[in-house]
Design a protein around this motif. Sequence first.
Motif, PDB file in Angstrom:
ATOM      1  N   UNK A  82      95.682 -19.254  -2.711  1.00 49.12           N
ATOM      2  CA  UNK A  82      95.657 -19.862  -4.038  1.00 49.12           C
ATOM      3  C   UNK A  82      94.210 -20.137  -4.439  1.00 49.12           C
ATOM      4  N   UNK A  83      93.409 -20.546  -3.456  1.00 52.07           N
ATOM      5  CA  UNK A  83      92.010 -20.865  -3.718  1.00 52.07           C
ATOM      6  C   UNK A  83      91.133 -20.180  -2.674  1.00 52.07           C
ATOM      7  N   UNK A  84      90.126 -19.464  -3.134  1.00 51.33           N
ATOM      8  CA  UNK A  84      89.128 -18.856  -2.261  1.00 51.33           C
ATOM      9  C   UNK A  84      87.851 -19.650  -2.435  1.00 51.33           C
ATOM     10  N   UNK A  85      87.363 -20.224  -1.336  1.00 49.35           N
ATOM     11  CA  UNK A  85      86.154 -21.032  -1.366  1.00 49.35           C
ATOM     12  C   UNK A  85      84.995 -20.171  -0.890  1.00 49.35           C
ATOM     13  N   UNK A  86      84.052 -19.905  -1.781  1.00 49.12           N
ATOM     14  CA  UNK A  86      82.858 -19.151  -1.432  1.00 49.12           C
ATOM     15  C   UNK A  86      81.852 -20.149  -0.897  1.00 49.12           C
ATOM     16  N   UNK A  87      81.620 -20.091   0.412  1.00 51.38           N
ATOM     17  CA  UNK A  87      80.731 -21.069   1.025  1.00 51.38           C
ATOM     18  C   UNK A  87      79.263 -20.747   0.801  1.00 51.38           C
ATOM     19  N   UNK A  88      78.988 -19.610   0.164  1.00 52.31           N
ATOM     20  CA  UNK A  88      77.623 -19.258  -0.222  1.00 52.31           C
ATOM     21  C   UNK A  88      76.663 -19.364   0.965  1.00 52.31           C
ATOM     22  N   UNK A  89      77.142 -18.932   2.114  1.00 52.04           N
ATOM     23  CA  UNK A  89      76.322 -19.005   3.322  1.00 52.04           C
ATOM     24  C   UNK A  89      76.566 -17.752   4.150  1.00 52.04           C
ATOM     25  N   UNK A  90      75.861 -17.651   5.228  1.00 51.74           N
ATOM     26  CA  UNK A  90      76.038 -16.505   6.111  1.00 51.74           C
ATOM     27  C   UNK A  90      76.844 -16.872   7.357  1.00 51.74           C
ATOM     28  N   UNK A  91      77.456 -18.037   7.359  1.00 50.83           N
ATOM     29  CA  UNK A  91      78.287 -18.429   8.502  1.00 50.83           C
ATOM     30  C   UNK A  91      79.469 -17.480   8.614  1.00 50.83           C
ATOM     31  N   UNK A  92      79.969 -17.344   9.822  1.00 47.13           N
ATOM     32  CA  UNK A  92      81.139 -16.484  10.026  1.00 47.13           C
ATOM     33  C   UNK A  92      82.123 -17.153  10.976  1.00 47.13           C
ATOM     34  N   UNK A  93      82.476 -18.377  10.647  1.00 49.13           N
ATOM     35  CA  UNK A  93      83.491 -19.078  11.424  1.00 49.13           C
ATOM     36  C   UNK A  93      84.626 -19.476  10.491  1.00 49.13           C
ATOM     37  N   UNK A  94      85.692 -19.970  11.073  1.00 52.77           N
ATOM     38  CA  UNK A  94      86.857 -20.371  10.282  1.00 52.77           C
ATOM     39  C   UNK A  94      86.664 -21.845   9.917  1.00 52.77           C
ATOM     40  N   UNK A  95      85.864 -22.059   8.892  1.00 57.30           N
ATOM     41  CA  UNK A  95      85.447 -23.414   8.517  1.00 57.30           C
ATOM     42  C   UNK A  95      86.617 -24.299   8.138  1.00 57.30           C
ATOM     43  N   UNK A  96      87.631 -23.729   7.523  1.00 59.00           N
ATOM     44  CA  UNK A  96      88.736 -24.553   7.039  1.00 59.00           C
ATOM     45  C   UNK A  96      89.548 -25.185   8.168  1.00 59.00           C
ATOM     46  N   UNK A  97      89.437 -24.668   9.391  1.00 60.94           N
ATOM     47  CA  UNK A  97      90.131 -25.311  10.525  1.00 60.94           C
ATOM     48  C   UNK A  97      89.633 -26.734  10.738  1.00 60.94           C
ATOM     49  N   UNK A  98      88.366 -26.972  10.430  1.00 59.96           N
ATOM     50  CA  UNK A  98      87.790 -28.311  10.584  1.00 59.96           C
ATOM     51  C   UNK A  98      88.345 -29.305   9.576  1.00 59.96           C
ATOM     52  N   UNK A  99      89.025 -28.830   8.554  1.00 59.66           N
ATOM     53  CA  UNK A  99      89.547 -29.701   7.513  1.00 59.66           C
ATOM     54  C   UNK A  99      90.955 -30.210   7.815  1.00 59.66           C
ATOM     55  N   UNK A 100      91.613 -29.693   8.846  1.00 60.97           N
ATOM     56  CA  UNK A 100      92.998 -30.087   9.138  1.00 60.97           C
ATOM     57  C   UNK A 100      93.054 -31.589   9.390  1.00 60.97           C
ATOM     58  N   UNK A 101      93.962 -32.258   8.685  1.00 61.62           N
ATOM     59  CA  UNK A 101      94.102 -33.704   8.784  1.00 61.62           C
ATOM     60  C   UNK A 101      93.260 -34.459   7.772  1.00 61.62           C
ATOM     61  N   UNK A 102      92.380 -33.769   7.083  1.00 65.64           N
ATOM     62  CA  UNK A 102      91.510 -34.396   6.090  1.00 65.64           C
ATOM     63  C   UNK A 102      92.049 -34.126   4.687  1.00 65.64           C
ATOM     64  N   UNK A 103      91.406 -34.730   3.727  1.00 65.11           N
ATOM     65  CA  UNK A 103      91.687 -34.492   2.319  1.00 65.11           C
ATOM     66  C   UNK A 103      90.474 -33.766   1.741  1.00 65.11           C
ATOM     67  N   UNK A 104      90.720 -32.698   0.995  1.00 65.15           N
ATOM     68  CA  UNK A 104      89.627 -32.015   0.307  1.00 65.15           C
ATOM     69  C   UNK A 104      89.873 -32.115  -1.190  1.00 65.15           C
ATOM     70  N   UNK A 105      88.792 -32.262  -1.905  1.00 63.41           N
ATOM     71  CA  UNK A 105      88.868 -32.344  -3.352  1.00 63.41           C
ATOM     72  C   UNK A 105      88.156 -31.164  -3.977  1.00 63.41           C
ATOM     73  N   UNK A 106      88.747 -30.637  -5.005  1.00 62.56           N
ATOM     74  CA  UNK A 106      88.142 -29.571  -5.798  1.00 62.56           C
ATOM     75  C   UNK A 106      88.443 -29.913  -7.245  1.00 62.56           C
ATOM     76  N   UNK A 107      87.402 -30.034  -8.056  1.00 63.57           N
ATOM     77  CA  UNK A 107      87.625 -30.476  -9.428  1.00 63.57           C
ATOM     78  C   UNK A 107      88.235 -31.864  -9.405  1.00 63.57           C
ATOM     79  N   UNK A 108      89.251 -32.076 -10.204  1.00 60.93           N
ATOM     80  CA  UNK A 108      89.912 -33.385 -10.212  1.00 60.93           C
ATOM     81  C   UNK A 108      91.128 -33.433  -9.288  1.00 60.93           C
ATOM     82  N   UNK A 109      91.404 -32.340  -8.589  1.00 58.13           N
ATOM     83  CA  UNK A 109      92.555 -32.282  -7.670  1.00 58.13           C
ATOM     84  C   UNK A 109      92.141 -32.640  -6.253  1.00 58.13           C
TER      85      UNK A 109
END
Length: 152
Positions: free
Chosen positions: A62-89
Amino acid sequence: MIWPAIWRLPTPMSLRAGNEKRPPPGTFFDAATIDILTTSSIRKLQKYVPDVLLDVRRFRPNLLIDDDAQRDDVRERDWIGAVVGIGSAKFTVVREAPRCTMIAAEQAADIPRHSPILRAIVKEMKQALSVYCDVKRPGFVKLGEFIFRQEA
């Protein structure tokens, strides 16, 4: 045909609360309302299938986050259990999104069948790519919005 038919949703996309279980007409959700994928995850997968052009439509986020970096890890795994905000959502990140054979199937005339993609995700990435989320606070998301993380 691209699935889901996201071009028919209003822009900016209005997101509904996670307790509202009916998806918008013309859409289908595998296991969660929102699937978030980062470009760093795509870069990581690309290492395992270097001969394949990885079209993000294959993974149906539904949402593709362009991290604008050269990292190549699965960054979103670190977000499990957290709340992320994008815009007003705001979204509660629930779990990794396990992948099945659908991502290897032909999905459009320009996205051919390619089984090594799924094999690489199963073998190298614990069969998961992206994260499933529930909508914590409905809101609007526009192209170019920043993402922020907070503990739940």
